[in-house]
Design a protein around this motif. Sequence first.
Motif, short mmCIF file in Angstrom:
data_model
loop_
_atom_site.label_atom_id
_atom_site.label_comp_id
_atom_site.label_asym_id
_atom_site.label_seq_id
_atom_site.Cartn_x
_atom_site.Cartn_y
_atom_site.Cartn_z
N GLU A 10 40.07 -18.68 -22.02
CA GLU A 10 40.33 -18.05 -23.31
C GLU A 10 39.05 -17.45 -23.87
OE1 GLU A 10 42.14 -20.93 -25.89
OE2 GLU A 10 43.91 -21.14 -24.61
N GLN A 11 38.17 -17.01 -22.99
CA GLN A 11 36.91 -16.44 -23.42
C GLN A 11 36.64 -15.17 -22.60
OE1 GLN A 11 33.83 -16.62 -21.27
NE2 GLN A 11 35.37 -17.04 -19.71
N GLU A 12 35.79 -14.32 -23.14
CA GLU A 12 35.49 -13.06 -22.47
C GLU A 12 34.02 -12.92 -22.11
OE1 GLU A 12 37.01 -10.03 -25.07
OE2 GLU A 12 39.07 -10.72 -24.83
N LYS A 13 33.24 -13.97 -22.29
CA LYS A 13 31.80 -13.91 -22.04
C LYS A 13 31.47 -13.91 -20.55
CE LYS A 13 30.81 -14.78 -26.49
NZ LYS A 13 30.16 -13.89 -27.37
N MET A 14 32.34 -14.50 -19.73
CA MET A 14 32.03 -14.69 -18.33
C MET A 14 33.30 -14.65 -17.50
SD MET A 14 30.21 -18.10 -16.76
CE MET A 14 28.98 -18.03 -18.05
N ASP A 15 33.24 -13.99 -16.37
CA ASP A 15 34.35 -14.04 -15.42
C ASP A 15 34.35 -15.40 -14.76
OD1 ASP A 15 35.30 -11.45 -15.86
OD2 ASP A 15 33.93 -10.58 -14.37
N ILE A 16 35.51 -16.01 -14.68
CA ILE A 16 35.64 -17.33 -14.06
C ILE A 16 36.13 -17.12 -12.63
CG2 ILE A 16 36.73 -19.60 -14.19
CD1 ILE A 16 34.91 -18.94 -16.61
N THR A 45 40.71 -25.66 -19.94
CA THR A 45 40.58 -24.36 -20.59
C THR A 45 39.11 -24.06 -20.79
OG1 THR A 45 42.66 -24.76 -21.76
CG2 THR A 45 41.29 -22.95 -22.56
N PHE A 46 38.70 -22.86 -20.34
CA PHE A 46 37.34 -22.39 -20.56
C PHE A 46 37.34 -21.56 -21.83
CE2 PHE A 46 37.61 -22.91 -15.92
CZ PHE A 46 36.57 -23.79 -15.74
N VAL A 47 36.41 -21.88 -22.74
CA VAL A 47 36.31 -21.19 -24.03
C VAL A 47 34.86 -20.79 -24.28
CG1 VAL A 47 38.30 -22.45 -25.00
CG2 VAL A 47 35.98 -23.35 -25.33
N ASP A 48 34.65 -20.09 -25.38
CA ASP A 48 33.28 -19.74 -25.79
C ASP A 48 32.82 -20.73 -26.85
OD1 ASP A 48 34.53 -18.91 -28.17
OD2 ASP A 48 34.44 -16.79 -27.63
N ASP A 102 44.06 -32.71 -21.76
CA ASP A 102 43.40 -31.40 -21.73
C ASP A 102 41.89 -31.58 -21.76
OD1 ASP A 102 45.85 -29.94 -21.93
OD2 ASP A 102 45.89 -30.39 -24.07
N ILE A 103 41.21 -30.73 -21.00
CA ILE A 103 39.76 -30.67 -21.02
C ILE A 103 39.38 -29.25 -21.42
CG2 ILE A 103 37.64 -30.83 -19.65
CD1 ILE A 103 39.19 -32.77 -17.78
N ILE A 104 38.55 -29.13 -22.45
CA ILE A 104 38.10 -27.83 -22.95
C ILE A 104 36.60 -27.74 -22.66
CG2 ILE A 104 38.02 -26.28 -24.94
CD1 ILE A 104 40.86 -27.39 -24.38
N ILE A 105 36.18 -26.68 -21.95
CA ILE A 105 34.77 -26.52 -21.58
C ILE A 105 34.23 -25.20 -22.14
CG2 ILE A 105 33.15 -26.20 -19.66
CD1 ILE A 105 35.07 -27.93 -17.94
N SER A 106 33.11 -25.26 -22.83
CA SER A 106 32.43 -24.05 -23.30
C SER A 106 31.55 -23.52 -22.18
CB SER A 106 31.58 -24.33 -24.53
OG SER A 106 30.77 -23.18 -24.80
N VAL A 107 31.89 -22.32 -21.67
CA VAL A 107 31.09 -21.75 -20.59
C VAL A 107 29.72 -21.31 -21.09
CG1 VAL A 107 33.04 -21.12 -19.12
CG2 VAL A 107 32.18 -19.48 -20.80
#
Length: 166
Positions: A10-16, A45-48, A102-107
């Motif tokens: 759910e973030q646009e900072k980095m391609d996963i 979920t990867f977030v900013d 759920d695990i939420i990770i800030s990339v």
Amino acid sequence: MSLTMDWSSEQEKMDIPAAWGQRLEQLLVLAGQAEGILEGEVAVTFVDDARIHELNRQYRGIDRPTDVLSFAMQEDGEDELDIVFEVEEESDELPFIEPLGDIIISVETAARQAEEYGHSLEREIGFLFVHGFLHLIGYDHQDAEAEAVMTAKQEAVLQQAGLTRS
């Protein structure tokens, strides 16, 4: 049945990279085996930083970003309703896989920490995932003894997967 994982970004900072999903599935199996947990589903979920900051403030009352948050489905809160599933014996449906949480990770934070600690981003994401998984199944690090237990378990899984500090 087995341990399964779904992930989204759910973030646009980095391609996963798709390889991250495969690596996290490997870590899930290894961590699950180490803890005797062979069934369940984990959502990642990867977030900013902005999104994890919002979640950290909303759910933990901490007004800053963090690296990882875990939301266990098995926790019994005073204000939570019991979840009851009715299963029909003669059903042709696939068996229900119990969600672990759920695990939420800030990339963004993971990238900063990887640089700070001098290891790969893949290792940092793996570390945060295993850390989050251990929280889902009941581990915590509120004191030095509990933190040492969690750290040892995390490092054992990462070593087994070849994600060493280097």
